[in-house]
Design an enzyme around this catalytic site. Structure first.
Site, PDB file in Angstrom:
ATOM      1  N   GLY A  32      -3.849   6.255  -3.427  1.00 38.44           N
ATOM      2  CA  GLY A  32      -5.260   5.907  -3.643  1.00 38.44           C
ATOM      3  C   GLY A  32      -5.968   6.859  -4.595  1.00 38.44           C
ATOM      4  O   GLY A  32      -7.178   6.817  -4.740  1.00 38.44           O
ATOM      5  N   GLY A  35      -5.692   4.029 -10.184  1.00 39.46           N
ATOM      6  CA  GLY A  35      -5.299   2.623 -10.326  1.00 39.46           C
ATOM      7  C   GLY A  35      -5.862   1.723  -9.238  1.00 39.46           C
ATOM      8  O   GLY A  35      -6.995   1.889  -8.774  1.00 39.46           O
ATOM      9  N   ILE A  36      -5.034   0.764  -8.811  1.00 39.84           N
ATOM     10  CA  ILE A  36      -5.448  -0.222  -7.808  1.00 39.84           C
ATOM     11  C   ILE A  36      -5.824   0.479  -6.501  1.00 39.84           C
ATOM     12  O   ILE A  36      -6.829   0.140  -5.870  1.00 39.84           O
ATOM     13  CB  ILE A  36      -4.302  -1.241  -7.583  1.00 39.84           C
ATOM     14  N   VAL A  71       5.599   9.396  -0.348  1.00 40.04           N
ATOM     15  CA  VAL A  71       6.005   8.456   0.713  1.00 40.04           C
ATOM     16  C   VAL A  71       7.524   8.351   0.861  1.00 40.04           C
ATOM     17  O   VAL A  71       8.007   7.690   1.775  1.00 40.04           O
ATOM     18  CB  VAL A  71       5.389   7.045   0.522  1.00 40.04           C
ATOM     19  N   GLY A  99       3.411   2.756  -5.366  1.00 35.52           N
ATOM     20  CA  GLY A  99       4.570   2.040  -5.912  1.00 35.52           C
ATOM     21  C   GLY A  99       4.932   2.493  -7.303  1.00 35.52           C
ATOM     22  O   GLY A  99       4.108   3.060  -8.029  1.00 35.52           O
ATOM     23  N   TYR A 162      12.438  -3.672  -8.603  1.00 32.64           N
ATOM     24  CA  TYR A 162      11.020  -3.794  -8.251  1.00 32.64           C
ATOM     25  C   TYR A 162      10.762  -5.100  -7.495  1.00 32.64           C
ATOM     26  O   TYR A 162      10.078  -5.101  -6.449  1.00 32.64           O
ATOM     27  CB  TYR A 162      10.206  -3.731  -9.543  1.00 32.64           C
ATOM     28  N   ALA A 163      11.314  -6.206  -7.997  1.00 38.30           N
ATOM     29  CA  ALA A 163      11.085  -7.509  -7.350  1.00 38.30           C
ATOM     30  C   ALA A 163      11.660  -7.515  -5.934  1.00 38.30           C
ATOM     31  O   ALA A 163      11.045  -8.044  -5.004  1.00 38.30           O
ATOM     32  CB  ALA A 163      11.701  -8.624  -8.186  1.00 38.30           C
ATOM     33  N   ALA A 164      12.842  -6.903  -5.771  1.00 39.56           N
ATOM     34  CA  ALA A 164      13.448  -6.844  -4.437  1.00 39.56           C
ATOM     35  C   ALA A 164      12.552  -6.050  -3.493  1.00 39.56           C
ATOM     36  O   ALA A 164      12.327  -6.446  -2.341  1.00 39.56           O
ATOM     37  CB  ALA A 164      14.833  -6.196  -4.520  1.00 39.56           C
ATOM     38  N   SER A 165      12.011  -4.939  -3.982  1.00 41.29           N
ATOM     39  CA  SER A 165      11.162  -4.104  -3.114  1.00 41.29           C
ATOM     40  C   SER A 165       9.898  -4.859  -2.717  1.00 41.29           C
ATOM     41  O   SER A 165       9.438  -4.767  -1.579  1.00 41.29           O
ATOM     42  CB  SER A 165      10.802  -2.786  -3.817  1.00 41.29           C
TER      43      SER A 165
HETATM   44  P1  NDP Z   1      -0.253   3.170 -10.960  1.00 39.21           P
HETATM   45  O1  NDP Z   1       1.031   3.491 -11.641  1.00 39.21           O
HETATM   46  O2  NDP Z   1      -1.539   3.220 -11.728  1.00 39.21           O
HETATM   47  O3  NDP Z   1      -0.393   4.059  -9.632  1.00 39.21           O
HETATM   48  C1  NDP Z   1       0.676   4.175  -8.738  1.00 39.21           C
HETATM   49  C2  NDP Z   1       0.206   4.953  -7.544  1.00 39.21           C
HETATM   50  O4  NDP Z   1       1.308   5.072  -6.612  1.00 39.21           O
HETATM   51  C3  NDP Z   1      -0.221   6.363  -7.912  1.00 39.21           C
HETATM   52  O5  NDP Z   1      -1.272   6.739  -7.084  1.00 39.21           O
HETATM   53  C4  NDP Z   1       1.034   7.173  -7.583  1.00 39.21           C
HETATM   54  O6  NDP Z   1       0.783   8.518  -7.275  1.00 39.21           O
HETATM   55  C5  NDP Z   1       1.499   6.448  -6.328  1.00 39.21           C
HETATM   56  N1  NDP Z   1       2.897   6.723  -6.029  1.00 39.21           N
HETATM   57  C6  NDP Z   1       3.989   6.366  -6.724  1.00 39.21           C
HETATM   58  N2  NDP Z   1       5.103   6.814  -6.120  1.00 39.21           N
HETATM   59  C7  NDP Z   1       4.702   7.478  -5.014  1.00 39.21           C
HETATM   60  C8  NDP Z   1       5.371   8.170  -3.973  1.00 39.21           C
HETATM   61  N3  NDP Z   1       6.694   8.283  -3.946  1.00 39.21           N
HETATM   62  N4  NDP Z   1       4.636   8.730  -2.987  1.00 39.21           N
HETATM   63  C9  NDP Z   1       3.305   8.628  -3.003  1.00 39.21           C
HETATM   64  N5  NDP Z   1       2.597   7.998  -3.963  1.00 39.21           N
HETATM   65  C10 NDP Z   1       3.298   7.427  -4.951  1.00 39.21           C
HETATM   66  O7  NDP Z   1      -0.014   1.731 -10.358  1.00 39.21           O
HETATM   67  P2  NDP Z   1      -1.024   0.548 -10.002  1.00 39.21           P
HETATM   68  O8  NDP Z   1      -2.314   1.067  -9.531  1.00 39.21           O
HETATM   69  O9  NDP Z   1      -0.968  -0.426 -11.105  1.00 39.21           O
HETATM   70  O10 NDP Z   1      -0.201  -0.097  -8.783  1.00 39.21           O
HETATM   71  C11 NDP Z   1      -0.546   0.077  -7.430  1.00 39.21           C
HETATM   72  C12 NDP Z   1       0.314  -0.870  -6.607  1.00 39.21           C
HETATM   73  O11 NDP Z   1       0.073  -2.211  -7.021  1.00 39.21           O
HETATM   74  C13 NDP Z   1       1.813  -0.633  -6.784  1.00 39.21           C
HETATM   75  O12 NDP Z   1       2.470  -0.822  -5.564  1.00 39.21           O
HETATM   76  C14 NDP Z   1       2.214  -1.715  -7.768  1.00 39.21           C
HETATM   77  O13 NDP Z   1       3.559  -2.063  -7.631  1.00 39.21           O
HETATM   78  C15 NDP Z   1       1.287  -2.834  -7.361  1.00 39.21           C
HETATM   79  N6  NDP Z   1       1.073  -3.827  -8.400  1.00 39.21           N
HETATM   80  C16 NDP Z   1       0.487  -3.504  -9.594  1.00 39.21           C
HETATM   81  C17 NDP Z   1       0.272  -4.482 -10.559  1.00 39.21           C
HETATM   82  C18 NDP Z   1      -0.397  -4.225 -11.853  1.00 39.21           C
HETATM   83  O14 NDP Z   1      -0.485  -5.168 -12.646  1.00 39.21           O
HETATM   84  N7  NDP Z   1      -0.894  -3.046 -12.128  1.00 39.21           N
HETATM   85  C19 NDP Z   1       0.718  -5.862 -10.329  1.00 39.21           C
HETATM   86  C20 NDP Z   1       1.318  -6.090  -9.055  1.00 39.21           C
HETATM   87  C21 NDP Z   1       1.477  -5.096  -8.129  1.00 39.21           C
HETATM   88  P3  NDP Z   1       0.777   9.655  -8.433  1.00 39.21           P
HETATM   89  O15 NDP Z   1      -0.580   9.645  -9.054  1.00 39.21           O
HETATM   90  O16 NDP Z   1       1.077  10.898  -7.683  1.00 39.21           O
HETATM   91  O17 NDP Z   1       1.863   9.278  -9.411  1.00 39.21           O
END
Ligand code: NDP
EC number: 1.1.1.100
Length: 256
Positions: A32, A35-36, A71, A99, A162-165
């Site tokens: 959090g 991004g999203i 995570v 993610g 990614y799709a599988a997850s």
């Molecule tokens: P970003 O790449 O902007 O952000 C990813 C977030 O996940 C960051 O806060 C990152 O933390 C965190 N993160 C990644 N790996 C870990 C980990 N191992 N432990 C803890 N935190 C982790 O991605 P989005 O905001 O675009 O995506 C958010 C979610 O939405 C994801 O699950 C993505 O798959 C999903 N999604 C996004 C889409 C899109 O179009 N953007 C479309 C469909 C789904 P850090 O800052 O530390 O790297």
């Protein structure tokens, strides 16, 4: 500008009252910090909930409690929950949003690339949901929302891992919905389409154009549009919605 300040002040006063009267919920959004996830966290904070976000070293924006957590580590997940519980009480609303992607075609994908993405996106969501469920069961209340993707339903060339997850999250959510439904705990999935964030900014321009051509809405989505679906699923109005997959994708995945 002054009128806007007035609205902001009254919102802050309402939120303060929610905290004082104990109606603010303890919300945790993984990933959090940007991004999203950040838009989701801010939407909950704006409605007066007590919001914590995980980060991996960046810290948290103002107004949100930041807890350091990767995570992929069960120990870090446990420590992060303990920190949130001490500050805000047991987590009542969990958004499993963290993610990653690591795209390449099937023939080139290493097993390490496959399992690394699964570990972060799917097993990571399992870790946080399992840890959150303890407190939710005790409280007889909980809202869990998993952030999947349209790709989990349609598949996507170059994204086998990614799709599988993301498809796996549907099975996780629906099983939790069956296990914990009678305890007033819901588990749902939000499946975003193409949303403008760092993740999609990383795609080549050509690929971005190709995807956009397939979106009936004719535009990318915003992080706030995902947050709106998530806060709804966590609201009292959605108490009878569980095991659902809600697409927020401008029509990209229609029919799946
Ligand atoms: P970003 O790449 O902007 O952000 C990813 C977030 O996940 C960051 O806060 C990152 O933390 C965190 N993160 C990644 N790996 C870990 C980990 N191992 N432990 C803890 N935190 C982790 O991605 P989005 O905001 O675009 O995506 C958010 C979610 O939405 C994801 O699950 C993505 O798959 C999903 N999604 C996004 C889409 C899109 O179009 N953007 C479309 C469909 C789904 P850090 O800052 O530390 O790297």
């Amino acid at each position: 500008m002054r009128a806007y300040q007035g609205v902001a002040d009254s919102l802050a006063a309402i939120n303060q009252r929610r905290w004082e009267h104990g109606v603010a919920r303890s919300v945790l959004v993984t990933g959090g910090n940007r991004g999203i996830g950040l838009a989701i966290a801010q939407a909950f904070a704006a409605q007066g909930d007590k919001v914590a976000v995980t980060h991996r070293g960046s810290g948290a924006p103002d107004g949100l409690l930041g807890v350091k957590c990767d995570v992929t580590s069960a120990a870090e997940v446990d420590a992060a929950f303990a920190e949130v519980e001490a500050a805000h009480g047991p987590v009542e609303v969990l958004v499993a949003n963290a993610g990653i992607t690591d795209d390449t075609l099937l023939l080139r994908m290493t097993e390490e690339q496959f399992t690394r993405v699964l570990d972060a996106n799917l097993t990571g969501s399992f870790r946080v949901a399992q840890r959150a469920s303890r407190g939710m069961l005790r409280k007889r209340y909980g809202r869990i929302v998993f952030i999947s993707s349209v790709v989990g339903l349609t598949g996507s060339a170059g994204q086998v891992n990614y799709a599988a997850s993301k498809a796996g999250l549907v099975g996780v959510a629906r099983s939790i919905a069956r296990e914990l439904g009678s305890r007033n705990i819901t588990a749902n999935v939000v499946a975003p389409g193409f949303i403008t964030t760092d993740m999609t900014d990383a795609l080549p321009e050509e690929r971005r154009k190709e995807i956009l051509a397939q979106v009936p809405a004719g535009r990318y989505g915003t992080t706030e549009e995902i947050a709106a679906a998530v806060t709804f699923l966590a609201s009292d109005a959605a108490a009878y919605i569980t095991g659902a997959v809600i697409p927020v994708d401008g029509g990209l995945g229609m029919g799946h």
